[in-house]
Design a protein around this motif. Structure first.
Motif, PDB file in Angstrom:
ATOM      1  N   ALA A   1      30.071 -14.876  68.916  1.00 60.89           N
ATOM      2  CA  ALA A   1      31.386 -14.947  68.284  1.00 60.89           C
ATOM      3  C   ALA A   1      31.758 -13.681  67.524  1.00 60.89           C
ATOM      4  O   ALA A   1      32.926 -13.280  67.503  1.00 60.89           O
ATOM      5  CB  ALA A   1      31.427 -16.158  67.343  1.00 60.89           C
ATOM      6  N   ASP A   2      30.780 -13.030  66.882  1.00 55.33           N
ATOM      7  CA  ASP A   2      31.090 -11.883  66.030  1.00 55.33           C
ATOM      8  C   ASP A   2      30.605 -10.561  66.622  1.00 55.33           C
ATOM      9  O   ASP A   2      30.352  -9.598  65.894  1.00 55.33           O
ATOM     10  CB  ASP A   2      30.467 -12.083  64.649  1.00 55.33           C
ATOM     11  N   ARG A   3      30.493 -10.500  67.939  1.00 55.74           N
ATOM     12  CA  ARG A   3      30.002  -9.282  68.585  1.00 55.74           C
ATOM     13  C   ARG A   3      30.906  -8.084  68.306  1.00 55.74           C
ATOM     14  O   ARG A   3      30.449  -6.935  68.296  1.00 55.74           O
ATOM     15  CB  ARG A   3      29.860  -9.498  70.091  1.00 55.74           C
ATOM     16  N   ARG A   4      32.202  -8.329  68.043  1.00 55.92           N
ATOM     17  CA  ARG A   4      33.136  -7.237  67.779  1.00 55.92           C
ATOM     18  C   ARG A   4      32.660  -6.379  66.608  1.00 55.92           C
ATOM     19  O   ARG A   4      32.804  -5.145  66.631  1.00 55.92           O
ATOM     20  CB  ARG A   4      34.527  -7.808  67.464  1.00 55.92           C
ATOM     21  N   LEU A   5      32.077  -6.996  65.591  1.00 54.58           N
ATOM     22  CA  LEU A   5      31.626  -6.253  64.417  1.00 54.58           C
ATOM     23  C   LEU A   5      30.515  -5.280  64.779  1.00 54.58           C
ATOM     24  O   LEU A   5      30.462  -4.153  64.275  1.00 54.58           O
ATOM     25  CB  LEU A   5      31.144  -7.230  63.341  1.00 54.58           C
ATOM     26  N   ILE A   6      29.621  -5.701  65.650  1.00 53.52           N
ATOM     27  CA  ILE A   6      28.544  -4.813  66.084  1.00 53.52           C
ATOM     28  C   ILE A   6      29.104  -3.721  66.994  1.00 53.52           C
ATOM     29  O   ILE A   6      28.719  -2.550  66.891  1.00 53.52           O
ATOM     30  CB  ILE A   6      27.437  -5.613  66.796  1.00 53.52           C
ATOM     31  N   ARG A   7      30.015  -4.110  67.884  1.00 53.83           N
ATOM     32  CA  ARG A   7      30.636  -3.120  68.783  1.00 53.83           C
ATOM     33  C   ARG A   7      31.325  -2.029  67.980  1.00 53.83           C
ATOM     34  O   ARG A   7      31.201  -0.827  68.296  1.00 53.83           O
ATOM     35  CB  ARG A   7      31.634  -3.818  69.711  1.00 53.83           C
ATOM     36  N   GLU A   8      32.047  -2.399  66.943  1.00 53.72           N
ATOM     37  CA  GLU A   8      32.763  -1.406  66.138  1.00 53.72           C
ATOM     38  C   GLU A   8      31.790  -0.506  65.382  1.00 53.72           C
ATOM     39  O   GLU A   8      32.028   0.703  65.250  1.00 53.72           O
ATOM     40  CB  GLU A   8      33.717  -2.109  65.178  1.00 53.72           C
ATOM     41  N   ALA A   9      30.686  -1.066  64.892  1.00 57.01           N
ATOM     42  CA  ALA A   9      29.675  -0.243  64.210  1.00 57.01           C
ATOM     43  C   ALA A   9      29.032   0.735  65.189  1.00 57.01           C
ATOM     44  O   ALA A   9      28.778   1.900  64.848  1.00 57.01           O
ATOM     45  CB  ALA A   9      28.620  -1.141  63.572  1.00 57.01           C
ATOM     46  N   LEU A  10      28.791   0.284  66.419  1.00 55.75           N
ATOM     47  CA  LEU A  10      28.241   1.180  67.442  1.00 55.75           C
ATOM     48  C   LEU A  10      29.224   2.300  67.770  1.00 55.75           C
ATOM     49  O   LEU A  10      28.835   3.461  67.936  1.00 55.75           O
ATOM     50  CB  LEU A  10      27.899   0.381  68.701  1.00 55.75           C
ATOM     51  N   ALA A  11      30.488   1.975  67.852  1.00 56.57           N
ATOM     52  CA  ALA A  11      31.499   2.992  68.143  1.00 56.57           C
ATOM     53  C   ALA A  11      31.565   4.046  67.038  1.00 56.57           C
ATOM     54  O   ALA A  11      31.770   5.241  67.305  1.00 56.57           O
ATOM     55  CB  ALA A  11      32.864   2.328  68.320  1.00 56.57           C
ATOM     56  N   ARG A  12      31.367   3.624  65.798  1.00 54.53           N
ATOM     57  CA  ARG A  12      31.432   4.568  64.675  1.00 54.53           C
ATOM     58  C   ARG A  12      30.181   5.441  64.581  1.00 54.53           C
ATOM     59  O   ARG A  12      30.266   6.634  64.267  1.00 54.53           O
ATOM     60  CB  ARG A  12      31.616   3.799  63.358  1.00 54.53           C
ATOM     61  N   HIS A  13      29.009   4.849  64.816  1.00 51.77           N
ATOM     62  CA  HIS A  13      27.764   5.542  64.483  1.00 51.77           C
ATOM     63  C   HIS A  13      26.864   5.847  65.680  1.00 51.77           C
ATOM     64  O   HIS A  13      25.883   6.573  65.527  1.00 51.77           O
ATOM     65  CB  HIS A  13      26.972   4.712  63.461  1.00 51.77           C
ATOM     66  N   ALA A  14      27.184   5.304  66.844  1.00 54.56           N
ATOM     67  CA  ALA A  14      26.409   5.606  68.052  1.00 54.56           C
ATOM     68  C   ALA A  14      27.354   5.655  69.244  1.00 54.56           C
ATOM     69  O   ALA A  14      27.203   4.906  70.215  1.00 54.56           O
ATOM     70  CB  ALA A  14      25.322   4.547  68.248  1.00 54.56           C
ATOM     71  N   PRO A  15      28.344   6.550  69.210  1.00 56.95           N
ATOM     72  CA  PRO A  15      29.404   6.539  70.234  1.00 56.95           C
ATOM     73  C   PRO A  15      28.904   6.862  71.641  1.00 56.95           C
ATOM     74  O   PRO A  15      29.582   6.531  72.617  1.00 56.95           O
ATOM     75  CB  PRO A  15      30.385   7.609  69.735  1.00 56.95           C
ATOM     76  N   ASP A  16      27.740   7.473  71.753  1.00 52.96           N
ATOM     77  CA  ASP A  16      27.220   7.826  73.075  1.00 52.96           C
ATOM     78  C   ASP A  16      26.375   6.715  73.701  1.00 52.96           C
ATOM     79  O   ASP A  16      25.941   6.845  74.848  1.00 52.96           O
ATOM     80  CB  ASP A  16      26.368   9.100  72.974  1.00 52.96           C
ATOM     81  N   VAL A  17      26.147   5.660  72.969  1.00 53.46           N
ATOM     82  CA  VAL A  17      25.338   4.550  73.488  1.00 53.46           C
ATOM     83  C   VAL A  17      26.229   3.650  74.342  1.00 53.46           C
ATOM     84  O   VAL A  17      27.239   3.119  73.847  1.00 53.46           O
ATOM     85  CB  VAL A  17      24.712   3.741  72.340  1.00 53.46           C
ATOM     86  N   PRO A  18      25.881   3.438  75.617  1.00 57.61           N
ATOM     87  CA  PRO A  18      26.685   2.527  76.450  1.00 57.61           C
ATOM     88  C   PRO A  18      26.635   1.100  75.889  1.00 57.61           C
ATOM     89  O   PRO A  18      25.567   0.631  75.500  1.00 57.61           O
ATOM     90  CB  PRO A  18      26.006   2.599  77.821  1.00 57.61           C
ATOM     91  N   VAL A  19      27.782   0.442  75.885  1.00 54.57           N
ATOM     92  CA  VAL A  19      27.870  -0.916  75.352  1.00 54.57           C
ATOM     93  C   VAL A  19      28.508  -1.827  76.391  1.00 54.57           C
ATOM     94  O   VAL A  19      29.567  -1.522  76.935  1.00 54.57           O
ATOM     95  CB  VAL A  19      28.710  -0.955  74.052  1.00 54.57           C
ATOM     96  N   VAL A  20      27.863  -2.951  76.651  1.00 51.67           N
ATOM     97  CA  VAL A  20      28.443  -4.006  77.484  1.00 51.67           C
ATOM     98  C   VAL A  20      28.823  -5.147  76.557  1.00 51.67           C
ATOM     99  O   VAL A  20      27.969  -5.727  75.890  1.00 51.67           O
ATOM    100  CB  VAL A  20      27.449  -4.495  78.557  1.00 51.67           C
ATOM    101  N   ASP A  21      30.102  -5.449  76.497  1.00 50.60           N
ATOM    102  CA  ASP A  21      30.619  -6.513  75.626  1.00 50.60           C
ATOM    103  C   ASP A  21      30.922  -7.716  76.509  1.00 50.60           C
ATOM    104  O   ASP A  21      31.909  -7.734  77.236  1.00 50.60           O
ATOM    105  CB  ASP A  21      31.869  -6.014  74.914  1.00 50.60           C
ATOM    106  N   LEU A  22      30.060  -8.731  76.434  1.00 46.41           N
ATOM    107  CA  LEU A  22      30.258  -9.940  77.226  1.00 46.41           C
ATOM    108  C   LEU A  22      31.135 -10.909  76.450  1.00 46.41           C
ATOM    109  O   LEU A  22      30.731 -11.427  75.409  1.00 46.41           O
ATOM    110  CB  LEU A  22      28.909 -10.593  77.552  1.00 46.41           C
TER     111      LEU A  22
END
Length: 478
Positions: A394-415
């Protein structure tokens, strides 16, 4: 204590693992017991029927109103301090004890000498540390049990037929809040990070409740040298004269600490000449798994055991014999050169950061219910270890946004899924992203209840999905 309870009108708040034994014990010693419980499903009804056969009054579906004539409340840990029942009790001058407080006051009522308590609390690692401690005590030939928040009622432990030399006691912040009289032989606070703040109201209140475990300690207050708050709690505690502050560290220990030197767990606290000598206790390889945070758990357990007088050989033998519970950095399988690890118990950022620190590189499966947590610090600390991330819940968006801010080169799959079947999809995506030598780590940093009954069901789903990977099925067939 028998005389204090006989004829007294006592309300037990909540059924469950702690409420039922508390109600039975109070009834046994002559109290007039009324149990109140908010739920009235099949489980509570079965427990209510058992108690009513003994003559105990049970009120299901209503835990907000103070029963008329109540003189004492004994509560399970789930009730918040601002619950209507407790507000009414406070207004009426009715004291509130937790089940741990009740157990402490009932020690010795059977006529046996009370077993000393070696107590453990902290945000993460409590259960593992208590189980390690019990394994060490058993290796020393002592009669012991791992009890408390670990799922074994302390009331049952102090009143049961089994006689113990010493108890390894896990205590949550909830339990400590309602246990003002508990005085342990020795105690440890493993670490402190924001958690359960909705219950306590603030980080300061949470830390204060954790710090209660040190009050009245007799021999040792064990703290984490890497966590200054735990040391501060020791300094603020009112302890028995002569009680010592004992640190544990993953570095080389100073006098008065336990630590690690060249892959050896050593003691510079419970030796005669701690300025010049260190006692070897065990090797890092004796700890399973040998992740850094688990070595810290082992050192804390060893410190408490040594405070009780346990010999070094028993520390080694106990750690070698110990195996952690499922879903705690549990290796599930190696598939096509990739390790798959289940740490579903990592339900907050502090636990997940420790889990991520144990592997490199990682394909990280995360997400669930955030419980108000922020993920920036976690991602900052772990970004260099991440090969990729797969997010669910339910709250994956919060982790996705933190990854975008601090690990932008890490590939992310948002299911975009919160059904239980999403775990199989997450494992499949992680397998696609992983390379030989990587670890696929399911350490969600979140609670599980948006998708699963509990963290165990989430871990089981992960393990089942790993075993269904095509490469895993091929390996099994061969």
């Amino acid at each position: 204590m028998r005389d204090e309870l006989a004829g007294r009108n006592v309300t037990v708040a909540g059924l469950g693992v702690s409420g039922v034994p508390a109600a039975k014990a109070l009834h046994r010693f002559g109290a007039k017991v009324t149990v109140v419980n908010g739920g009235d499903g099949d489980g509570p009804r079965a427990q209510a029927a058992e108690l009513e056969e003994l003559g105990i009054t049970v009120r299901l579906g209503d835990d907000r109103i103070l029963p008329e004539g109540a003189q004492l409340i004994v509560t399970n840990p789930g009730f918040k301090p601002d619950s209507p029942l407790f507000l009414a009790a406070d207004a009426a001058g009715v004291p509130v004890w937790g089940d741990v407080e009740l157990a402490w006051r009932l020690r010795g009522v059977t006529g046996r000498a009370p077993a000393p308590w070696l107590a453990v609390t902290g945000t993460n690692g409590k259960t593992t540390t208590v189980q390690m401690l019990a394994a060490i005590l058993e290796a020393a030939g002592l009669r012991t049990a791992a009890v408390g928040n670990i799922g074994v009622s302390l009331v049952d432990a102090v009143l049961g037929d089994e006689e113990y030399d010493v108890l390894a006691v896990e205590l949550s912040s909830y339990q400590l809040h309602w246990a003002p009289s508990v005085r342990a032989h020795s105690a440890a606070v493993l670490n402190l990070a924001p958690d359960h703040l909705d219950w306590h109201g603030s980080m300061e209140a949470y830390a204060a409740d954790k710090g209660r475990v040190y009050e009245g300690n007799q021999v040792a207050c064990v703290y984490n040298a890497a966590d200054p708050v735990t040391e501060r709690l020791v300094r603020e505690a009112d302890v028995v004269e002569g009680c010592r502050a004992i640190g544990f560290t993953l570095a080389s220990p100073r006098p008065g600490e336990l630590g690690v030197v060249d892959g050896i767990l050593v003691d510079r606290a419970f030796v005669e000449d701690r300025q010049q000598r260190a006692q070897e206790l065990a090797e890092v390889g004796d700890v399973t798994p040998a992740a850094p945070h688990n070595i810290a758990n082992a050192l804390a357990a060893a410190a408490l055991a040594r405070a009780y007088g346990v010999a070094p050989a028993a520390v080694r033998d106990g750690l070698r014999a110990f195996r952690p519970d499922a879903h705690r950095i549990e290796h599930v399988a190696d598939v096509a050169g990739v390790a798959y690890v289940d740490d579903s118990k990592a339900t907050n950022t502090h636990a997940t950061e420790a889990s991520l620190a144990a592997y490199d590189p990682i394909v990280w499966i995360a997400g669930g219910l955030a419980k108000g947590a922020a993920f920036d610090g976690l991602v900052k600390a772990s970004a260099k270890r991440l090969r990729a991330a797969v997010l669910i819940g339910a709250d994956r968006r919060l982790i996705r946004e933190a990854l975008a801010r601090h690990a932008p080169d890490v590939p992310v799959v948002d299911l975009d899924r919160t059904d239980t079947g999403a775990m199989a999809a997450a494992v499949a995506e992680a397998a696609r992203l992983a390379r030989p030598g990587d670890t696929v780590l399911m350490a969600p940093a979140c609670a599980s209840m948006d998708m699963f009954v509990n963290y165990k069901a989430r871990g089981d789903a992960f393990a089942a999905a790993v075993r269904e990977l095509p490469a895993a099925r091929t390996d099994n067939e061969e």
